[in-house]
Write a protein that holds these residues in place. Structure first.
Motif, PDB file in Angstrom:
ATOM      1  N   CYS A  32      -5.509  -5.151 -15.105  1.00  0.00           N
ATOM      2  CA  CYS A  32      -5.945  -6.546 -15.109  1.00  0.00           C
ATOM      3  C   CYS A  32      -6.587  -6.919 -16.443  1.00  0.00           C
ATOM      4  O   CYS A  32      -6.345  -8.009 -16.978  1.00  0.00           O
ATOM      5  CB  CYS A  32      -6.929  -6.781 -13.971  1.00  0.00           C
ATOM      6  SG  CYS A  32      -6.195  -6.557 -12.329  1.00  0.00           S
ATOM      7  N   LYS A  35      -3.990  -7.463 -19.155  1.00  0.00           N
ATOM      8  CA  LYS A  35      -3.284  -8.741 -19.008  1.00  0.00           C
ATOM      9  C   LYS A  35      -4.173  -9.917 -19.370  1.00  0.00           C
ATOM     10  O   LYS A  35      -3.708 -10.882 -19.967  1.00  0.00           O
ATOM     11  CB  LYS A  35      -2.808  -8.916 -17.559  1.00  0.00           C
ATOM     12  CG  LYS A  35      -1.542  -8.180 -17.241  1.00  0.00           C
ATOM     13  CD  LYS A  35      -1.010  -8.588 -15.885  1.00  0.00           C
ATOM     14  CE  LYS A  35       0.285  -7.848 -15.597  1.00  0.00           C
ATOM     15  NZ  LYS A  35       0.778  -8.082 -14.251  1.00  0.00           N
ATOM     16  N   CYS A  36      -5.428  -9.858 -18.954  1.00  0.00           N
ATOM     17  CA  CYS A  36      -6.309 -11.029 -19.053  1.00  0.00           C
ATOM     18  C   CYS A  36      -7.290 -10.963 -20.213  1.00  0.00           C
ATOM     19  O   CYS A  36      -7.900 -11.973 -20.560  1.00  0.00           O
ATOM     20  CB  CYS A  36      -7.101 -11.172 -17.751  1.00  0.00           C
ATOM     21  SG  CYS A  36      -6.053 -11.443 -16.311  1.00  0.00           S
ATOM     22  N   CYS A  38     -10.156  -9.765 -20.133  1.00  0.00           N
ATOM     23  CA  CYS A  38     -11.433 -10.197 -19.568  1.00  0.00           C
ATOM     24  C   CYS A  38     -11.701  -9.377 -18.317  1.00  0.00           C
ATOM     25  O   CYS A  38     -10.781  -9.078 -17.563  1.00  0.00           O
ATOM     26  CB  CYS A  38     -11.331 -11.675 -19.211  1.00  0.00           C
ATOM     27  SG  CYS A  38     -12.842 -12.363 -18.516  1.00  0.00           S
ATOM     28  N   CYS A  50     -13.713 -14.934 -15.017  1.00  0.00           N
ATOM     29  CA  CYS A  50     -12.389 -14.571 -15.535  1.00  0.00           C
ATOM     30  C   CYS A  50     -11.315 -15.084 -14.584  1.00  0.00           C
ATOM     31  O   CYS A  50     -10.811 -14.313 -13.757  1.00  0.00           O
ATOM     32  CB  CYS A  50     -12.261 -13.063 -15.664  1.00  0.00           C
ATOM     33  SG  CYS A  50     -13.480 -12.295 -16.729  1.00  0.00           S
ATOM     34  N   CYS A  52      -8.163 -15.651 -14.872  1.00  0.00           N
ATOM     35  CA  CYS A  52      -6.930 -14.862 -14.911  1.00  0.00           C
ATOM     36  C   CYS A  52      -7.090 -13.605 -14.069  1.00  0.00           C
ATOM     37  O   CYS A  52      -6.248 -13.281 -13.228  1.00  0.00           O
ATOM     38  CB  CYS A  52      -6.591 -14.508 -16.356  1.00  0.00           C
ATOM     39  SG  CYS A  52      -5.301 -13.278 -16.563  1.00  0.00           S
ATOM     40  N   TYR A  53      -8.179 -12.888 -14.274  1.00  0.00           N
ATOM     41  CA  TYR A  53      -8.482 -11.653 -13.536  1.00  0.00           C
ATOM     42  C   TYR A  53      -8.592 -11.957 -12.044  1.00  0.00           C
ATOM     43  O   TYR A  53      -8.049 -11.258 -11.208  1.00  0.00           O
ATOM     44  CB  TYR A  53      -9.796 -11.098 -14.087  1.00  0.00           C
ATOM     45  CG  TYR A  53     -10.235  -9.736 -13.586  1.00  0.00           C
ATOM     46  CD1 TYR A  53     -10.012  -8.596 -14.356  1.00  0.00           C
ATOM     47  CD2 TYR A  53     -10.913  -9.587 -12.375  1.00  0.00           C
ATOM     48  CE1 TYR A  53     -10.455  -7.361 -13.939  1.00  0.00           C
ATOM     49  CE2 TYR A  53     -11.348  -8.349 -11.945  1.00  0.00           C
ATOM     50  CZ  TYR A  53     -11.113  -7.233 -12.733  1.00  0.00           C
ATOM     51  OH  TYR A  53     -11.549  -6.005 -12.314  1.00  0.00           O
ATOM     52  N   ARG A  54      -9.292 -13.037 -11.717  1.00  0.00           N
ATOM     53  CA  ARG A  54      -9.507 -13.426 -10.320  1.00  0.00           C
ATOM     54  C   ARG A  54      -8.197 -13.755  -9.621  1.00  0.00           C
ATOM     55  O   ARG A  54      -8.003 -13.427  -8.450  1.00  0.00           O
ATOM     56  CB  ARG A  54     -10.418 -14.662 -10.292  1.00  0.00           C
ATOM     57  CG  ARG A  54     -10.675 -15.229  -8.911  1.00  0.00           C
ATOM     58  CD  ARG A  54     -11.318 -16.601  -8.992  1.00  0.00           C
ATOM     59  NE  ARG A  54     -10.367 -17.564  -9.543  1.00  0.00           N
ATOM     60  CZ  ARG A  54     -10.707 -18.642 -10.229  1.00  0.00           C
ATOM     61  NH1 ARG A  54     -11.964 -18.929 -10.486  1.00  0.00           N
ATOM     62  NH2 ARG A  54      -9.778 -19.466 -10.683  1.00  0.00           N
ATOM     63  N   ASP A  55      -7.265 -14.391 -10.331  1.00  0.00           N
ATOM     64  CA  ASP A  55      -6.076 -14.939  -9.693  1.00  0.00           C
ATOM     65  C   ASP A  55      -4.877 -14.002  -9.666  1.00  0.00           C
ATOM     66  O   ASP A  55      -3.867 -14.333  -9.047  1.00  0.00           O
ATOM     67  CB  ASP A  55      -5.683 -16.258 -10.374  1.00  0.00           C
ATOM     68  CG  ASP A  55      -6.755 -17.340 -10.180  1.00  0.00           C
ATOM     69  OD1 ASP A  55      -7.567 -17.227  -9.241  1.00  0.00           O
ATOM     70  OD2 ASP A  55      -6.770 -18.283 -10.979  1.00  0.00           O
ATOM     71  N   LEU A  56      -4.952 -12.845 -10.306  1.00  0.00           N
ATOM     72  CA  LEU A  56      -3.832 -11.898 -10.236  1.00  0.00           C
ATOM     73  C   LEU A  56      -3.712 -11.368  -8.812  1.00  0.00           C
ATOM     74  O   LEU A  56      -4.699 -10.976  -8.196  1.00  0.00           O
ATOM     75  CB  LEU A  56      -4.047 -10.723 -11.198  1.00  0.00           C
ATOM     76  CG  LEU A  56      -3.773 -10.986 -12.674  1.00  0.00           C
ATOM     77  CD1 LEU A  56      -4.107  -9.741 -13.489  1.00  0.00           C
ATOM     78  CD2 LEU A  56      -2.325 -11.370 -12.909  1.00  0.00           C
ATOM     79  N   CYS A  65      -7.145  -7.231  -8.648  1.00  0.00           N
ATOM     80  CA  CYS A  65      -8.182  -6.721  -9.532  1.00  0.00           C
ATOM     81  C   CYS A  65      -9.495  -6.466  -8.792  1.00  0.00           C
ATOM     82  O   CYS A  65      -9.922  -7.316  -8.019  1.00  0.00           O
ATOM     83  CB  CYS A  65      -8.414  -7.729 -10.647  1.00  0.00           C
ATOM     84  SG  CYS A  65      -6.893  -8.228 -11.478  1.00  0.00           S
TER      85      CYS A  65
END
Length: 66
Positions: A32, A35-36, A38, A50, A52-56, A65
């Motif tokens: 994660c 990719k992010c 963060c 974060c 991006c991290y939250r939504d993966l 994540c």
């Protein structure tokens, strides 16, 4: 296993410091983070830091994540 970046390794080390399955936590956190670029602060929660991290999501549609 490929080595992550020093940034991700240190951030995930903190994030996973209290995890029950630390190896698994570190692996997914590393994916994660790469990719992010963060990782949320603390050992749990704070994922709004974060998006991006939250939504993966994983293949089952749940949070990927830690």
């Amino acid at each position: 296993m490929a080595a992550g970046s020093p940034f991700c390794d240190s951030k995930c080390g903190v994030r996973c410091s209290e995890a029950g399955r630390k190896d698994r936590c570190l692996r997914f956190c590393g994916i994660c983070c790469e990719k992010c670029n963060c990782v949320p602060s603390g050992t749990y929660g704070n994922k709004d830091e974060c998006p991006c991290y939250r939504d993966l999501k994983n293949s089952k549609g749940t949070a990927k994540c830690p």
